[in-house]
Design an enzyme around this catalytic site. Sequence first.
Site, PDB file in Angstrom:
ATOM      1  N   MET A  49       0.823  -1.212   0.000  1.00 39.81           N
ATOM      2  CA  MET A  49       0.000   0.000   0.000  1.00 39.81           C
ATOM      3  C   MET A  49       0.857   1.263   0.000  1.00 39.81           C
ATOM      4  SD  MET A  49      -3.033  -0.923   2.723  1.00 39.81           S
ATOM      5  CE  MET A  49      -3.967   0.573   2.383  1.00 39.81           C
ATOM      6  N   HIS A  50       0.234   2.362  -0.368  1.00 35.14           N
ATOM      7  CA  HIS A  50       0.727   3.727  -0.143  1.00 35.14           C
ATOM      8  C   HIS A  50       1.856   4.180  -1.079  1.00 35.14           C
ATOM      9  CE1 HIS A  50      -1.539   3.270   3.545  1.00 35.14           C
ATOM     10  NE2 HIS A  50      -0.651   2.479   4.098  1.00 35.14           N
ATOM     11  N   ASP A 107      -2.593  -4.932  -0.043  1.00 34.44           N
ATOM     12  CA  ASP A 107      -2.146  -6.185   0.576  1.00 34.44           C
ATOM     13  C   ASP A 107      -2.959  -6.571   1.805  1.00 34.44           C
ATOM     14  OD1 ASP A 107      -1.055  -4.135   2.118  1.00 34.44           O
ATOM     15  OD2 ASP A 107       1.021  -4.794   1.891  1.00 34.44           O
TER      16      ASP A 107
END
Length: 501
Positions: free
Chosen positions: A81-82, A239
Amino acid sequence: MTYVLGIDLGTSSLKGILMDEVGNLITTKSAEYQIDTPKQGYSEQRPEYWIVALESVLTGLSVEISDFGQQLAGISFSGQMHSLVVLDDNNKPVYPAILWNDVRTSKQCQEITDRLGQRLLEITKNIALEGFTLPKILWLQENEPEVWSRVKKIMLPKDYLSLWLTGNIYTEFSDAAGTLLLDIEKKQWSEEITDAFNIDRRILPELIESTDRTGFVKAEIAERYKLTNEVKVFAGGADNAAAALGVGLINEEVGLISMGTSGVVSAYEPKIADYKGKLHFFNHTVPGACYSMGVTLAAGNSLNWYKETFGKGLSFNELLSEVYTVSPGSEGLLFTPYIVGERTPHFDSKIRGSFIGISAHHEQKHFSRAVLEGITFSLRDSKDIMEKTKNKKFKRLISVGGGAQNPDIMQMQADIFNSEMIRLTVEQGPGLGACMIAAFGCGLFDSLEAVTKAFVHYKEASFIPNPKNVARYEQIYQIWKQVYKNTSEISHQLVEFNDEG
């Protein structure tokens, strides 16, 4: 026979999980790649690393599985992520991907908090942390203006793989929720946030559901891997969201306890809940649903640190061999796992870990048990916030990760959480959730509930709380919770002292 492929794009490796249409595991393949750290606090990867890894996995599958090309029907993804991927008008990266664990953006996080205040939490259901995507965008604007001027599209890592396979650019809600740009409730890019930071919404990808199709594998790639069918590609999930799906977190009755380097507690949320920033809150891979998540930054990491510092040369089995001769509460010895700061519920980067209550009679076995208990107490902090806010207790908790392999740790979790604990027969992580999305998207099942029944299986034996131990743990946990407020100021002073040196 029909195959579906789940691709999990992790921080250090890419894993492919191939399953058939009834949930049997066919094989797995993986490929590693490096993390670049050009400066202290920086963590980057070139997106081409991921493509090379994906090519390696696809090649390995096509070589090992003779009918891979003939039977593959669908592909989906889970991904870190991110992390920020920025592309030019030819869809080529113009800067290395800035990863989720990059910490260069403290200044930008403060800017976001100062400018948006409470509105950030109201819109995104999260607070500004270095890991999220928006602070990375602001850093790029401020520190690399020439690069920023060439950015025509912003993406997230797994979606870059989908672009490579299909030529199309999309993202889905579970990953978009980790950017600090998504209005979680309205399920659209926030005009208020993008306008506040001069971000053209046209550079953001189109939003779709995790189970929606992003396209088909391009002809040249299909030819390279001898894919004879028109292989469908589905959006997939972040995820943690894909991992939640992959363990069966599709209703409110169960929660997820995951203990890796960090520890995670996750809960299914059928509607928007207000945790007032104490927990992360994201859209789920299940259309229309969300999930809440609490994080213990150093779960397995605390145990590894303890072993390397006080048990060097011992295996984990040797280190923990006498732990279960010690009574619950470690005879008055407490450990707080704040060795790298803490996320939930304190969001304190300067708190530090501690052993409290050391007495002359304490031996290594007491310290070992205290470490395990302290990690589990920290995870309980998140679980209790969820149950109190929802006014609803979990019927069961699913345990995955290192702790799930040890029956004694499982019993400790049952006693501290006061909940029945169950385990998976086989753990495949987020990639299994990606497989499930592909199976549903291909029409092999008529619901995600049906996919879950076929793909997710639990061991028959569960771990039931021992009432006597539950009572003792309740007593010592209330004492443990006081450690943070009584040591935080000391910790902050020690961090400042160390920084000055």
